[in-house]
Design a protein around this motif. Structure first.
Motif, short mmCIF file in Angstrom:
data_model
loop_
_atom_site.label_atom_id
_atom_site.label_comp_id
_atom_site.label_asym_id
_atom_site.label_seq_id
_atom_site.Cartn_x
_atom_site.Cartn_y
_atom_site.Cartn_z
N LYS A 81 0.79 -1.49 0.31
CA LYS A 81 0.01 0.17 0.45
C LYS A 81 0.77 1.33 0.01
O LYS A 81 2.41 0.87 0.10
N ILE A 82 0.34 1.90 -0.93
CA ILE A 82 0.99 4.11 -0.44
C ILE A 82 0.40 4.45 0.96
O ILE A 82 -0.61 4.47 0.78
N LYS A 83 1.08 5.09 1.06
CA LYS A 83 1.38 5.87 2.23
C LYS A 83 1.23 7.94 2.14
O LYS A 83 2.13 7.74 0.89
N ILE A 84 -0.13 8.34 2.62
CA ILE A 84 -0.36 9.47 1.81
C ILE A 84 -0.16 10.01 3.41
O ILE A 84 -0.63 9.77 3.94
N TRP A 85 -0.15 11.58 2.93
CA TRP A 85 -0.56 12.56 4.19
C TRP A 85 -2.35 12.47 4.25
O TRP A 85 -2.49 13.24 3.06
N LYS A 86 -3.11 12.33 5.54
CA LYS A 86 -4.45 12.57 5.39
C LYS A 86 -4.18 14.08 6.60
O LYS A 86 -3.88 13.82 7.86
N SER A 103 -12.81 14.21 11.65
CA SER A 103 -13.72 14.33 10.48
C SER A 103 -13.12 12.53 10.06
O SER A 103 -11.62 11.97 10.33
N THR A 104 -13.95 12.03 8.96
CA THR A 104 -13.61 10.84 8.26
C THR A 104 -13.10 10.76 7.26
O THR A 104 -13.66 10.29 6.08
N ASN A 105 -13.42 12.76 6.26
CA ASN A 105 -13.28 12.98 5.16
C ASN A 105 -12.16 12.07 4.49
O ASN A 105 -11.34 11.70 5.19
N SER A 106 -12.11 12.03 3.03
CA SER A 106 -10.98 11.25 1.76
C SER A 106 -9.79 11.82 2.50
O SER A 106 -10.07 13.37 3.02
N PRO A 107 -8.85 11.31 2.03
CA PRO A 107 -7.56 12.23 1.68
C PRO A 107 -7.44 13.69 1.43
O PRO A 107 -8.21 13.65 -0.09
N ASP A 108 -6.56 14.29 2.07
CA ASP A 108 -6.54 16.22 1.35
C ASP A 108 -8.84 16.80 1.33
O ASP A 108 -8.46 17.61 0.15
#
Length: 311
Positions: A81-86, A103-108
């Motif tokens: 899996k790719i790790k990104i900043w949320k 919040s449970t919003n999608s990344p970004d």
């Protein structure tokens, strides 16, 4: 996760981000960024850099939960899996803090009822990492159109409208050997008359990028080659989304173009922001972009008439 393990993971992620910014200062890295923006429009610059560092061939990146909703919930053996900043968001309205205030919003993604309280690393998955062939079930992307041919339906008119809305006139004519010119003092944008509609539309987008990148006011402090890199890169992103393949001969050679990481990052952020702004306005006018074949033929014929008269 222990505090030590968390700190180690954050350190690795930050190093990936810095290495990705360093790649922006090379021709290969910059072209990779411009190419990816046609596919990765939902993510911020930092996360695009993180994605490309971990999966250079990425084209469609989503949380695994979204892939599962489409029936593709299993990853290929050997992929990671790719790790990104949320963004970690705190709900401002206490009545909506049912998940402890986060919040449970999608990344970004952010909303008007939350505030930023920090960032955390979250996993996402590219389509190439999934089992099966999810891409086979999707419509094929638009076939690239040669710059010596016609332009996508309505593109010239929609880009011209964005320029005239900012107080500039648009015309076809002599550009002293260049494809296009923006005359700041006269508020005029000129595109060469002896080029086909595809090239004309792409050049017009380049000139709009000069305006939106504020090159009139930034000209004194920004070298000309950097202004051209920014404008041409914006034009490449917009053209790619609209179905014009210009990357191979439109992106200037940019190795060594930026003096340091901050300069490269700021320019990259400006390019993505401006390109997304142009595309956002194109998205708001689907009825204009989806003109009939007759309207498209008439518009392209008008461009060709201009070219013939100039010749």
């Amino acid at each position: 996760m222990s505090p030590e393990a968390r700190a180690e993971r954050l350190s690795v992620a930050r190093e990936q981000l810095l290495n990705g910014v360093d790649r922006l200062m090379t021709a290969e890295g910059w072209q990779q960024l411009i190419t990816s923006r046609a596919w990765l429009r939902r993510y911020s610059l930092n996360n695009v850099i993180m994605i490309l560092q971990q999966c250079p061939e990425a084209t469609d990146v989503r949380p695994l939960s979204e892939w599962k909703q489409e029936g593709h919930g299993y990853m290929r053996k050997g992929t990671h899996k790719i790790k990104i900043w949320k963004p970690r968001l705190r709900t401002l309205d206490p009545e909506k803090a049912g998940n402890g205030g986060d919040s449970t919003n999608s990344p970004d993604q952010t909303t008007g009822t939350t505030e930023l309280s920090g960032f955390l690393l979250v996993p996402v998955v590219d389509v190439s990492q999934l089992q099966g062939e999810p891409r086979a079930n999707r419509p094929a992307p638009p076939r690239p159109i040669e710059l010596s041919g016609d332009a996508p339906a309505g593109l010239w008119d929609l880009i011209a409208a964005q320029i005239t809305a900012r107080g500039y006139s648009v015309e076809r004519g002599d550009c002293d050997g260049a494809y296009g010119r923006t005359i700041w003092g006269e508020r005029r944008v000129i595109v060469r008359a002896d080029v086909d509609p595809a090239q004309a539309s792409k050049t017009l987008t380049h000139e709009l990028a000069h305006i939106l990148c504020e090159h009139e006011t930034r000209g004194a402090d920004t070298p000309r080659h950097l202004r051209e890199v920014e404008a041409e890169s914006v034009a490449c992103v917009v053209a790619a989304v609209c179905g014009l393949d210009t990357l191979a001969y439109s992106v200037p050679y940019v190795a060594g173009w930026a003096a340091d990481r901050d300069a490269a990052r700021q320019s990259a952020q400006r390019v993505l922001t401006v390109a997304d702004a142009i595309l956002g306005r194109l998205d708001q006018a689907p009825h204009q972009a989806a003109s009939t074949d007759a309207d498209t033929s008439a518009a392209n014929a008008a461009h060709r008439n201009v070219r013939t008269e100039a010749a």
